[in-house]
Write a protein that holds these residues in place. Structure first.
Motif, PDB file in Angstrom:
ATOM      1  N   THR A  33       0.968  -1.098  -0.009  1.00 12.18           N
ATOM      2  CA  THR A  33      -0.131  -0.168  -0.063  1.00 12.18           C
ATOM      3  C   THR A  33       0.835   1.454  -0.016  1.00 12.18           C
ATOM      4  O   THR A  33       0.636   2.288  -0.639  1.00 12.18           O
ATOM      5  CB  THR A  33      -1.144   0.038   1.350  1.00 12.18           C
ATOM      6  OG1 THR A  33      -0.256  -0.069   2.435  1.00 12.18           O
ATOM      7  CG2 THR A  33      -1.922  -1.173   1.134  1.00 12.18           C
ATOM      8  N   ASP A  34       2.130   1.286   0.650  1.00 12.76           N
ATOM      9  CA  ASP A  34       2.996   2.223   0.797  1.00 12.76           C
ATOM     10  C   ASP A  34       3.541   2.544  -0.803  1.00 12.76           C
ATOM     11  O   ASP A  34       3.673   3.813  -1.250  1.00 12.76           O
ATOM     12  CB  ASP A  34       4.096   2.154   1.650  1.00 12.76           C
ATOM     13  CG  ASP A  34       3.700   2.411   2.890  1.00 12.76           C
ATOM     14  OD1 ASP A  34       2.783   2.862   3.394  1.00 12.76           O
ATOM     15  OD2 ASP A  34       4.410   1.945   3.899  1.00 12.76           O
ATOM     16  N   LEU A  51      -6.373   8.682  -1.038  1.00 16.78           N
ATOM     17  CA  LEU A  51      -6.640   7.899   0.233  1.00 16.78           C
ATOM     18  C   LEU A  51      -7.630   6.994   0.052  1.00 16.78           C
ATOM     19  O   LEU A  51      -7.629   5.814   0.643  1.00 16.78           O
ATOM     20  CB  LEU A  51      -7.031   9.062   1.458  1.00 16.78           C
ATOM     21  CG  LEU A  51      -5.798   9.827   1.583  1.00 16.78           C
ATOM     22  CD1 LEU A  51      -6.379  11.139   2.572  1.00 16.78           C
ATOM     23  CD2 LEU A  51      -4.856   9.174   2.522  1.00 16.78           C
ATOM     24  N   GLU A  52      -8.621   7.371  -0.761  1.00 17.24           N
ATOM     25  CA  GLU A  52      -9.703   6.277  -1.128  1.00 17.24           C
ATOM     26  C   GLU A  52      -9.197   5.049  -1.720  1.00 17.24           C
ATOM     27  O   GLU A  52      -9.587   4.016  -1.492  1.00 17.24           O
ATOM     28  CB  GLU A  52     -10.618   7.054  -1.842  1.00 17.24           C
ATOM     29  CG  GLU A  52     -11.669   7.985  -0.937  1.00 17.24           C
ATOM     30  CD  GLU A  52     -12.737   8.674  -1.874  1.00 17.24           C
ATOM     31  OE1 GLU A  52     -13.589   9.418  -1.339  1.00 17.24           O
ATOM     32  OE2 GLU A  52     -12.696   8.787  -3.193  1.00 17.24           O
ATOM     33  N   GLU A  54      -6.176   3.864  -1.491  1.00 18.87           N
ATOM     34  CA  GLU A  54      -5.234   3.151  -0.631  1.00 18.87           C
ATOM     35  C   GLU A  54      -6.173   2.298   0.247  1.00 18.87           C
ATOM     36  O   GLU A  54      -5.787   1.147   0.426  1.00 18.87           O
ATOM     37  CB  GLU A  54      -4.745   4.339   0.223  1.00 18.87           C
ATOM     38  CG  GLU A  54      -3.033   4.660  -0.321  1.00 18.87           C
ATOM     39  CD  GLU A  54      -2.437   5.762   0.755  1.00 18.87           C
ATOM     40  OE1 GLU A  54      -2.335   6.777   0.431  1.00 18.87           O
ATOM     41  OE2 GLU A  54      -2.183   5.234   1.726  1.00 18.87           O
ATOM     42  N   LEU A  55      -7.206   2.799   0.673  1.00 17.77           N
ATOM     43  CA  LEU A  55      -7.854   1.961   1.802  1.00 17.77           C
ATOM     44  C   LEU A  55      -8.504   0.834   0.819  1.00 17.77           C
ATOM     45  O   LEU A  55      -8.693  -0.508   1.442  1.00 17.77           O
ATOM     46  CB  LEU A  55      -9.088   2.988   2.253  1.00 17.77           C
ATOM     47  CG  LEU A  55      -9.881   2.215   3.478  1.00 17.77           C
ATOM     48  CD1 LEU A  55      -9.035   1.609   4.313  1.00 17.77           C
ATOM     49  CD2 LEU A  55     -10.948   3.361   3.917  1.00 17.77           C
ATOM     50  N   GLN A  58      -6.117  -1.612   0.338  1.00 15.79           N
ATOM     51  CA  GLN A  58      -5.876  -2.448   1.800  1.00 15.79           C
ATOM     52  C   GLN A  58      -6.772  -3.530   1.784  1.00 15.79           C
ATOM     53  O   GLN A  58      -6.504  -4.753   2.170  1.00 15.79           O
ATOM     54  CB  GLN A  58      -5.938  -1.257   2.815  1.00 15.79           C
ATOM     55  CG  GLN A  58      -5.903  -1.786   4.147  1.00 15.79           C
ATOM     56  CD  GLN A  58      -4.409  -2.474   4.869  1.00 15.79           C
ATOM     57  OE1 GLN A  58      -3.586  -2.169   4.239  1.00 15.79           O
ATOM     58  NE2 GLN A  58      -4.759  -3.056   5.900  1.00 15.79           N
ATOM     59  N   GLU A  59      -8.158  -3.038   1.760  1.00 17.65           N
ATOM     60  CA  GLU A  59      -9.074  -4.212   1.985  1.00 17.65           C
ATOM     61  C   GLU A  59      -9.080  -5.291   1.055  1.00 17.65           C
ATOM     62  O   GLU A  59      -9.231  -6.397   1.307  1.00 17.65           O
ATOM     63  CB  GLU A  59     -10.443  -3.427   1.778  1.00 17.65           C
ATOM     64  CG  GLU A  59     -10.803  -2.306   2.541  1.00 17.65           C
ATOM     65  CD  GLU A  59     -10.872  -2.586   3.963  1.00 17.65           C
ATOM     66  OE1 GLU A  59     -11.227  -3.902   4.350  1.00 17.65           O
ATOM     67  OE2 GLU A  59     -10.805  -1.795   4.963  1.00 17.65           O
ATOM     68  N   LEU A 124     -16.873  -1.761   1.736  1.00 16.21           N
ATOM     69  CA  LEU A 124     -16.080  -0.571   1.651  1.00 16.21           C
ATOM     70  C   LEU A 124     -15.411  -0.268   0.231  1.00 16.21           C
ATOM     71  O   LEU A 124     -15.500   0.890  -0.325  1.00 16.21           O
ATOM     72  CB  LEU A 124     -14.791  -0.667   2.599  1.00 16.21           C
ATOM     73  CG  LEU A 124     -15.331   0.009   4.024  1.00 16.21           C
ATOM     74  CD1 LEU A 124     -13.895  -0.141   5.129  1.00 16.21           C
ATOM     75  CD2 LEU A 124     -15.428   1.468   3.988  1.00 16.21           C
ATOM     76  N   LEU A 128     -15.755   3.056  -2.056  1.00 15.19           N
ATOM     77  CA  LEU A 128     -14.835   3.800  -2.322  1.00 15.19           C
ATOM     78  C   LEU A 128     -14.289   4.056  -3.678  1.00 15.19           C
ATOM     79  O   LEU A 128     -13.719   5.146  -4.073  1.00 15.19           O
ATOM     80  CB  LEU A 128     -13.424   3.524  -1.464  1.00 15.19           C
ATOM     81  CG  LEU A 128     -13.578   3.490   0.016  1.00 15.19           C
ATOM     82  CD1 LEU A 128     -12.561   2.452   0.736  1.00 15.19           C
ATOM     83  CD2 LEU A 128     -13.422   4.866   0.502  1.00 15.19           C
TER      84      LEU A 128
END
Lengths: 146, 117
Positions: A33-34, A51-52, A54-55, A58-59, A124, A128
């Motif tokens: 993710t980084d 940011l959206e 990235e999340l 992540q999910e 999510l 997103l």
């Protein structure tokens, strides 16, 4: 104007920005993710959109590692970041697991599910991102952000 | 691990300040264990998330699980220091209706004091 869906868009129109494979271990997710975030910063993607994405990534990575691979480090999850000629972003995450049916995922907003300690990831992602496609029997997710 | 926690007691209320990411895996597990350990000796916890840039559905699940356990045991956890990103995620998932959220740590502590009066 509503953008056209991208599910059938030929891949040759897409530029590959990242293509990372990593062992199915939750501790390996942060580095991926980084890397996605750093690339989006380089592309000058606005913070809110970044940011959206990235999340959502992540999910999807947690789902691939935990559900797709049962956190078996001998299995590999692959994450690709691409953009189309209009600068729209697509993230493709693939796992070698048994797949799943995304249509039977419970709605976490229903009163009986609000207090559940799991089951919000796919919801999510759909909230997103602008377009989400599950392919190859649920082994691959393609997520678009316009 | 990308989550650091600092615990202190203010006016009889235990304040846990978090810094980093609350995500599925080691971070979520550590937060759960820390809160469970604290709930064995206190009924009033304020969770200050002002240093948290990032929470995923695993982190949300941890918060909901610990909150439910606390309430069932007669304890309470109040949240403060939520950045816009975490507020948005709580809104999207309707969890904003589950937690008591305060704009400042002092307000969250005062809410416990009012409840005790």
């Amino acid at each position: 104007m509503t953008p056209e869906p991208h599910a059938s868009r030929p891949d040759k129109q897409l530029s590959e920005l990242l293509n990372l494979g990593f062992p199915a271990d939750t501790e390996a997710i942060a580095a991926v993710t980084d890397a996605i975030s750093a690339t989006l910063v380089q592309l000058l993607v606005p913070d809110e959109k970044r940011l959206e994405i990235e999340l959502a990534v992540q999910e999807a990575l947690v789902n691939a590692v935990v559900h797709g691979c049962q956190s078996d480090r001998s299995k590999e999850v692959r994450c690709r970041l691409q953009s189309d000629p209009q600068g729209r972003i697509v993230v493709i995450i693939t796992d070698p697991g048994p797949g799943f049916n995304p249509d039977v995922v419970a709605d976490p907003k229903r009163p009986e599910n609000v207090f559940a300690d799991h089951g919000r990831g796919v919801y999510l992602i759909r909230q997103l991102m602008d377009e989400v496609h599950f392919e190859k029997g649920g082994n691959e997710i393609r997520m678009w952000k316009y | 691990m990308t989550l650091k926690m600092e615990t202190r007691v203010v006016d009889g209320v235990t304040v846990v300040s978090c810094q980093g990411r609350i995500v599925f895996g080691e971070e979520g597990t550590e937060l759960r264990e820390t809160l469970k350990r604290l709930l064995a000796s206190t009924r009033q916890i304020v969770l200050n998330l002002s240093g948290v840039a990032y929470i995923d559905s695993g982190g949300l699940g941890t918060l909901v699980g610990v909150y439910s356990s606390a309430r069932a045991a007669g304890a309470d956890i109040k949240l403060t220091g939520l950045g816009q990103r975490i507020r948005d995620v709580l809104q999207i998932t309707k969890l904003v209706t589950v937690f008591e959220v305060y704009d400042s740590e002092a307000e969250a502590i005062a809410a416990f004091r009012r409840g005790a009066a």
